[in-house]
Design a protein around this motif. Structure first.
Motif, mmCIF file in Angstrom:
data_model
loop_
_atom_site.group_PDB
_atom_site.id
_atom_site.type_symbol
_atom_site.label_atom_id
_atom_site.label_comp_id
_atom_site.label_asym_id
_atom_site.label_seq_id
_atom_site.Cartn_x
_atom_site.Cartn_y
_atom_site.Cartn_z
ATOM 1 N N LYS A 64 0.811 -1.240 -0.007
ATOM 2 C CA LYS A 64 -0.060 -0.112 -0.168
ATOM 3 C C LYS A 64 0.762 1.338 -0.047
ATOM 4 C CE LYS A 64 -3.528 2.430 2.366
ATOM 5 N NZ LYS A 64 -3.218 3.822 1.556
ATOM 6 N N ALA A 67 2.371 1.557 -3.328
ATOM 7 C CA ALA A 67 1.173 2.090 -4.348
ATOM 8 C C ALA A 67 1.015 3.611 -4.205
ATOM 9 C CB ALA A 67 -0.090 1.248 -4.209
ATOM 10 N N ASP A 68 0.984 4.084 -2.992
ATOM 11 C CA ASP A 68 0.939 5.563 -2.562
ATOM 12 C C ASP A 68 1.989 6.276 -3.374
ATOM 13 O OD1 ASP A 68 -1.544 5.090 -1.225
ATOM 14 O OD2 ASP A 68 -0.627 5.204 0.783
ATOM 15 N N LEU A 72 -0.562 4.739 -7.942
ATOM 16 C CA LEU A 72 -1.264 3.922 -8.363
ATOM 17 C C LEU A 72 -2.062 3.015 -7.426
ATOM 18 C CD1 LEU A 72 1.368 2.102 -10.634
ATOM 19 C CD2 LEU A 72 -0.221 3.637 -11.481
ATOM 20 N N SER A 73 -3.194 2.411 -8.210
ATOM 21 C CA SER A 73 -4.062 1.457 -7.164
ATOM 22 C C SER A 73 -3.093 0.369 -6.607
ATOM 23 C CB SER A 73 -5.303 1.175 -7.746
ATOM 24 O OG SER A 73 -4.730 0.087 -8.762
ATOM 25 N N GLN A 74 -3.537 -0.317 -5.687
ATOM 26 C CA GLN A 74 -2.612 -1.438 -5.319
ATOM 27 C C GLN A 74 -2.776 -2.525 -6.397
ATOM 28 O OE1 GLN A 74 -4.360 -1.596 -0.943
ATOM 29 N NE2 GLN A 74 -2.422 -2.809 -0.730
ATOM 30 N N SER A 75 -3.817 -2.676 -7.206
ATOM 31 C CA SER A 75 -3.965 -3.716 -7.986
ATOM 32 C C SER A 75 -2.713 -3.512 -9.199
ATOM 33 C CB SER A 75 -5.283 -4.118 -8.475
ATOM 34 O OG SER A 75 -5.595 -2.859 -8.993
ATOM 35 N N THR A 77 -0.376 -1.346 -8.978
ATOM 36 C CA THR A 77 1.121 -1.501 -8.475
ATOM 37 C C THR A 77 1.503 -3.037 -8.430
ATOM 38 O OG1 THR A 77 0.675 0.297 -7.069
ATOM 39 C CG2 THR A 77 2.563 -0.952 -6.385
#
Length: 154
Positions: A64, A67-68, A72-75, A77
């Protein structure tokens, strides 16, 4: 405030200018990194973020946090990490203290590619900012970017 309020109009115009500057910079860097190093801007950013990790307490980022950091979103990423892992530039392993956690590290090949690509990225950024500074609407934003300092970690 109404939709025709001058303050809102100015705010929207400022946001459009900022968005335009970002798009121009990212597009230029993307073209140059792809052509010279077969890397996207996001791939470069991910390698850069992960290369700054360290061993010890708080030294590795959770997905997470990654991703931050790359916005990007976690998926998305996870897909990006998988692509770079398939190229041998990253590796994943289980957190030794929490088997649910997965860490991602840059491999030697990833660090080498990042080292080769960093001057290209920096030069492309400078070129994009210089080009954008020629546009009177973007010039104040370019000056603002040039005066920003990296945040100091708390």
């Amino acid at each position: 405030m109404t939709a025709t309020d001058p303050a809102l109009t100015a705010l929207a115009q400022g946001w459009c200018a900022l968005s335009l500057l970002h798009g121009k910079i990212e597009a230029h860097i993307e073209r140059v990194l792809q052509a010279r190093h077969d890397l996207s801007v996001r791939e470069y950013s991910l390698l850069d973020v992960l290369s700054r990790q360290h061993t010890g307490e708080g030294g590795h980022l959770q997905m997470k946090q990654v991703a931050d950091a790359v916005v990007l979103s976690q998926s998305a990423t996870t897909r990006l990490v998988t692509r770079l892992e398939d190229r041998g530039l990253l590796e994943r392993y289980l957190c030794p203290t929490d088997r649910r956690g997965i860490y991602t590290d840059v491999t030697g090949a990833g660090l080498k590619l990042l080292e080769e690509a960093r001057p290209t990225n920096d030069t492309a950024l400078r070129e994009a900012l210089d080009e954008a500074a020629k546009n009177p609407e973007l010039a104040p934003l370019v000056r603002a970017v040039e005066t920003l300092k990296a945040p100091v970690p708390a």
